[in-house]
Write an enzyme that holds these catalytic residues in place. Sequence first.
Site, PDB file in Angstrom:
ATOM      1  N   HIS B 133       0.763  -1.251   0.000  1.00 29.76           N
ATOM      2  CA  HIS B 133       0.000   0.000   0.000  1.00 29.76           C
ATOM      3  C   HIS B 133       0.795   1.303   0.000  1.00 29.76           C
ATOM      4  O   HIS B 133       0.244   2.344   0.353  1.00 29.76           O
ATOM      5  CB  HIS B 133      -0.933   0.031   1.237  1.00 29.76           C
ATOM      6  N   GLY B 184      -0.796  -2.571  -5.722  1.00 26.61           N
ATOM      7  CA  GLY B 184      -1.656  -3.711  -5.390  1.00 26.61           C
ATOM      8  C   GLY B 184      -3.045  -3.250  -4.996  1.00 26.61           C
ATOM      9  O   GLY B 184      -4.015  -3.997  -5.114  1.00 26.61           O
ATOM     10  N   HIS B 185      -3.128  -2.053  -4.507  1.00 18.49           N
ATOM     11  CA  HIS B 185      -4.431  -1.444  -4.212  1.00 18.49           C
ATOM     12  C   HIS B 185      -4.472  -0.131  -4.973  1.00 18.49           C
ATOM     13  O   HIS B 185      -3.760   0.808  -4.645  1.00 18.49           O
ATOM     14  CB  HIS B 185      -4.606  -1.202  -2.715  1.00 18.49           C
ATOM     15  N   HIS B 268     -11.291  -7.763  -5.151  1.00 15.47           N
ATOM     16  CA  HIS B 268     -11.571  -6.876  -4.030  1.00 15.47           C
ATOM     17  C   HIS B 268     -12.392  -5.680  -4.533  1.00 15.47           C
ATOM     18  O   HIS B 268     -11.974  -4.944  -5.430  1.00 15.47           O
ATOM     19  CB  HIS B 268     -10.235  -6.415  -3.456  1.00 15.47           C
ATOM     20  N   GLU B 320     -12.940  -9.940   0.354  1.00 21.46           N
ATOM     21  CA  GLU B 320     -13.853  -8.776   0.352  1.00 21.46           C
ATOM     22  C   GLU B 320     -14.221  -8.456  -1.093  1.00 21.46           C
ATOM     23  O   GLU B 320     -14.125  -7.306  -1.537  1.00 21.46           O
ATOM     24  CB  GLU B 320     -13.170  -7.585   1.040  1.00 21.46           C
ATOM     25  N   GLU B 336     -18.799  -3.777   1.925  1.00 26.11           N
ATOM     26  CA  GLU B 336     -18.020  -2.841   2.724  1.00 26.11           C
ATOM     27  C   GLU B 336     -18.491  -1.406   2.456  1.00 26.11           C
ATOM     28  O   GLU B 336     -18.781  -1.044   1.315  1.00 26.11           O
ATOM     29  CB  GLU B 336     -16.544  -3.000   2.350  1.00 26.11           C
ATOM     30  N   CYS B 338     -16.726   1.216   2.403  1.00 22.75           N
ATOM     31  CA  CYS B 338     -15.786   1.817   1.445  1.00 22.75           C
ATOM     32  C   CYS B 338     -16.131   1.473   0.008  1.00 22.75           C
ATOM     33  O   CYS B 338     -15.907   2.288  -0.901  1.00 22.75           O
ATOM     34  CB  CYS B 338     -14.360   1.306   1.698  1.00 22.75           C
ATOM     35  N   CYS B 415     -10.453   1.852   7.686  1.00 20.65           N
ATOM     36  CA  CYS B 415     -10.590   2.496   6.382  1.00 20.65           C
ATOM     37  C   CYS B 415     -11.953   3.164   6.182  1.00 20.65           C
ATOM     38  O   CYS B 415     -12.049   4.228   5.575  1.00 20.65           O
ATOM     39  CB  CYS B 415     -10.369   1.472   5.272  1.00 20.65           C
ATOM     40  N   CYS B 416     -13.006   2.527   6.666  1.00 20.72           N
ATOM     41  CA  CYS B 416     -14.352   2.969   6.279  1.00 20.72           C
ATOM     42  C   CYS B 416     -14.800   4.295   6.905  1.00 20.72           C
ATOM     43  O   CYS B 416     -15.351   5.142   6.192  1.00 20.72           O
ATOM     44  CB  CYS B 416     -15.375   1.882   6.584  1.00 20.72           C
TER      45      CYS B 416
END
Lengths: 647, 647
Positions: B133, B184-185, B268, B320, B336, B338, B415-416
């Site tokens: 990340h 990766g994200h 994801h 997820e 989620e 997010c 995160c959310c």
Amino acid sequence: MKTAKPVKGVIVEDSFWKKYKQVVAEEVIPYQWKALNDELPDTEPSHAIENFKIAAGESSGEYYGTVFQDSDIAKWLETVAFSLRDHPNPELEARADEVIDLLGRAQAEDGYLNTYYLLKEPDNRWTNLRDNHELYCAGHFIEAAVAYYETTGKTKLLQIMEKYVSLIQQTFGIEDGKLKGYPGHEEIELALIKLYGVTGKDQYLMLARYFIEQRGQEPIYFIEEQEKRRQIQTAPTWNDDNRINFGLGFEYQQAHQPVREQTEAVGHAVRAMYLYIAMADLAAVTGDTSLLQACETLWEDVTNHKMYITGGIGSAVNGEAFTSRYDLPNDSMYCETCASVGLVFWANRMLRLTTDRKYSDVLERALYNGTISGMDLDGKRFFYVNPLEANPFQASRKDQEHVKTERQKWFFCACCPPNLARMIASVEDHVYTQTEDTLYTHLYIAGKASLVLSGQEVEITQTHHYPWNADISFSVHTAKDTSFKLAFRIPGWCKKADLKVNGEAVSLDHLEKGYAVIQRTWQDGDVVTLHLAMPVERMRSHTLVSMNQQQVALQRGPVVFCLEEADNGSNLAGLRLPKCSLIREEFDEDLLGGVVKLVAGGYRVKSPASLYSSEPQEWIPETITAIPYYAWCNRTKGEMRVWIYES
Amino acid sequence: MKTAKPVKGVIVEDSFWKKYKQVVAEEVIPYQWKALNDELPDTEPSHAIENFKIAAGESSGEYYGTVFQDSDIAKWLETVAFSLRDHPNPELEARADEVIDLLGRAQAEDGYLNTYYLLKEPDNRWTNLRDNHELYCAGHFIEAAVAYYETTGKTKLLQIMEKYVSLIQQTFGIEDGKLKGYPGHEEIELALIKLYGVTGKDQYLMLARYFIEQRGQEPIYFIEEQEKRRQIQTAPTWNDDNRINFGLGFEYQQAHQPVREQTEAVGHAVRAMYLYIAMADLAAVTGDTSLLQACETLWEDVTNHKMYITGGIGSAVNGEAFTSRYDLPNDSMYCETCASVGLVFWANRMLRLTTDRKYSDVLERALYNGTISGMDLDGKRFFYVNPLEANPFQASRKDQEHVKTERQKWFFCACCPPNLARMIASVEDHVYTQTEDTLYTHLYIAGKASLVLSGQEVEITQTHHYPWNADISFSVHTAKDTSFKLAFRIPGWCKKADLKVNGEAVSLDHLEKGYAVIQRTWQDGDVVTLHLAMPVERMRSHTLVSMNQQQVALQRGPVVFCLEEADNGSNLAGLRLPKCSLIREEFDEDLLGGVVKLVAGGYRVKSPASLYSSEPQEWIPETITAIPYYAWCNRTKGEMRVWIYES
């Protein structure tokens, strides 16, 4: 405690089960023999026989397989023993004798016999009872030894196992210097009680009792054992130390509390069944009512809260375990074939303790549905996991890869096929129990039973075409008139039964826990006829089973039906069975080996253009066809569902 | 490609959203500040600020938190930037300035800025893009920098991030000597396009394009990177090498194929959203129709096959992630917060590319349901996972512990909450888009928009009490009569709309992709009124959504309703809503901050004695009460379900 005992020497002449028994004798046993010898192309090698050869010093190479690979041989031997009863086969018996000889040669001097430890970790015996199945494998060999002795009279395997048990006895117990352990996967307990049954040696009963009663005592043995293991080099196991027992705690092994205090069925479903069987067996032998009470409480929990309508158990792949009450998802569950086989065996044991229809109803439910669904009609492919709903999209979920939409040839973990085979090969053991003066008929499986009632040798013959109809006839054969009782189960699913003795009606107003008991002086040639009305029933789930609401499962007699794509096209969830639809029954000799199929007028909801819509639905008339659940996936791969949306 | 652009400077005066924005300004921002500084009692420490202090040499100790802990600060800063627009707060702004100064002091000489690597693995920068990340965190700081600059005009954070981006540019690219990696994200791609937007520097657009286009190219970078990692000592990550990407392959990161070839939404869900946003943004800037086409295809897949009626996405906790088409379980999914926030952002970007109701309908669906369900009405507790069905038994499943039946204060992986906060704080950015001569109204959120249309400064005011009713009034303020177009979305859920200009009906026979477009010469004081009929609709799922058949979800306007135990008692699956039941609407000012609740006559199926039964069901009349889904779990903990069995 007045217990009933099994009736030995029942001969199956039942059109339904004879076929299955024949498949086991002619297909499954030879097929599994090939598997055990790695002779099946395109399948996971078993290496089970090879492991024993290496242990006996007759081959070289390394151990291969699961830690319980030995038990596949044990279950094969036990199946052979059962099958030889009605399918004598000298060549097969000679092969079994050879295997037994091999076991003898592989056995260590001190009696120890487990090829994983003999070959892989010779210094680490008994260091991981939690995961590594030594006692479990021993249990299966004991069961095989008892069965083989009972069929053939041969004692060699019994001797081998008694020698091993003697070592186990020296190793485990509450006495100082012994390990206070018990198996991570129950099995040896029930096996030891069987061994006690044929040998009469109390020490085996005492050892079984120790294993049962030590379970769940504080401090939990598996914790101590894990601590000890940290001192030595042991191989990693399937049970990840980072998430021991799949997060289920020692409930996974039913070792979270002493067995008499357990009131909820928890953890790995197969493990649970084997424990409960042993508890029932111990209660039967010792008359221990506290164990009986625990068994009854657990029975209520399993069958009233955690059992699928097919007799499947184990709602989650995580730990192959029971979950919470009424949590019965149809497409992601486990419902292992082995677990339903275990449920059949447990029901049988409970019936010995108390003759109550609640046990035989479940026994029958599992027998005609969730167990035999584990095998195709040819005996060549197997389900480990038995879903009640197979959606094509499910298979591509990486977290639900356990749910196969086709039976598999053989698995790396090959527990289910031999377990199902031994159940089928010994299905006659579940038909009756008896006391000194009463014969209880639990199952309607045609054939002959020879036994002694009130001191007189009697033969009882039952004939019918169950489960497709239930016009059942019993004839009594006795050399002299004798007074005894014949008790017949009136199944819970049956709302209208007629019972006659020599054509004369018997009142069914007063059943004894679901059994019609006829006491009289029986004469040779007396005939009992029993008609059980078997209309199609629309079964509904308890309202707390949130996923099955507004849906029905069709059941006719003991057989649960399902819809298959082969008959109904795809998108089975789009079908609607109106409440008022007449459901037609039709015996089709050419379908799936001859089954009753059900046909009803219904509807298909037309697929709308969008994912969500408030537009009125369009319903198109469509014929809905259902086949017996056990026979699904014997034509083409496709969708299947047991629960049908009702409109 | 003719694209629309965002309308800046919209002021929210909406009773519904003003409250939410106030909660964010007064509760969430201070609360999250405390969280970032580890000042919340009884919650997981964040350590996010502390990590930066240590990196700046101003504190001692060790790094703590997830590998993306930095991003919580970034999202907080971005939220602050948005919130300062309508909640000026010099003290808060000074605090944000201090945080920015701290970032500057923590930044390495060469521009690098990621506290995990600075503190934990200083020699291993850029060695695990797959899991760690760095680029994701950079992206969030870039977004914060852009937002903070846009609100305050201050450039310090922009400078910090431009310095960092310069290092990233030197590090990544197809040129020899650079790493051919990508995150990766996903996140930095869309952030770089925003940075390009405020700076006008092509190099940022080029870097974004590189990251987007390099993704999924063979050989897959993450494989090479993993190989390289084997040569060096790196810390283990959350992504288990034994089951990389949760068994989902590189679909998990949408890196399984080049983005233009992707036709199915996979992996994801949050990652997917951020990628698709960047693809849409790149298409908008470059006019690349192949990217637009890919976005449209992916949009159809998400919204027509894989989206919950709440705007939730991600059907499985495993990764997820998205699963298969029509696989939409209501109680075990992820959904989620997010991911729904991401869906809102993506819909907004698609609206810039094509003004089509299909985008704004989904934007609105997610906005009023699956995003704000992630926060309680006080802004103090949060859901990460937003189920559509909360059964009490579910929570005890160890494999479904992700589904909470109560909102949590703060999470280790936080995160959310900040993601939802930044969405709410900038909700006005989604109300309109414009071209040179047209203002498109996508959302009915009351307030003022000031913009230039056909060269003339115009102010548009909308007033109403949406979402509880849709008697919407727009007034036009212009210093001189000007010809331009006002386009109003007629929502897909609305079956009867009336549009008037100064009291005169406008025909709605010809909508442009769901928008009523009025072209005229507007005068100061012109009034447009729009009435959208908003009866309660019974929404049904596509027939391939097997779990939702014979069930309806109640929707009124954009708001999806649910049943809660607090109103209906337990066992919500036992309730039946008859097809013919009239559903009464009632605005209750005292309920859940003022909501419309729905009340209907229905039935409760009486719980039978046994798990399965063919006995007729007993139905007891019962009133069924539904509340808006977003407001569930604001009273007492209990069952909830969106899909109601219809009878």
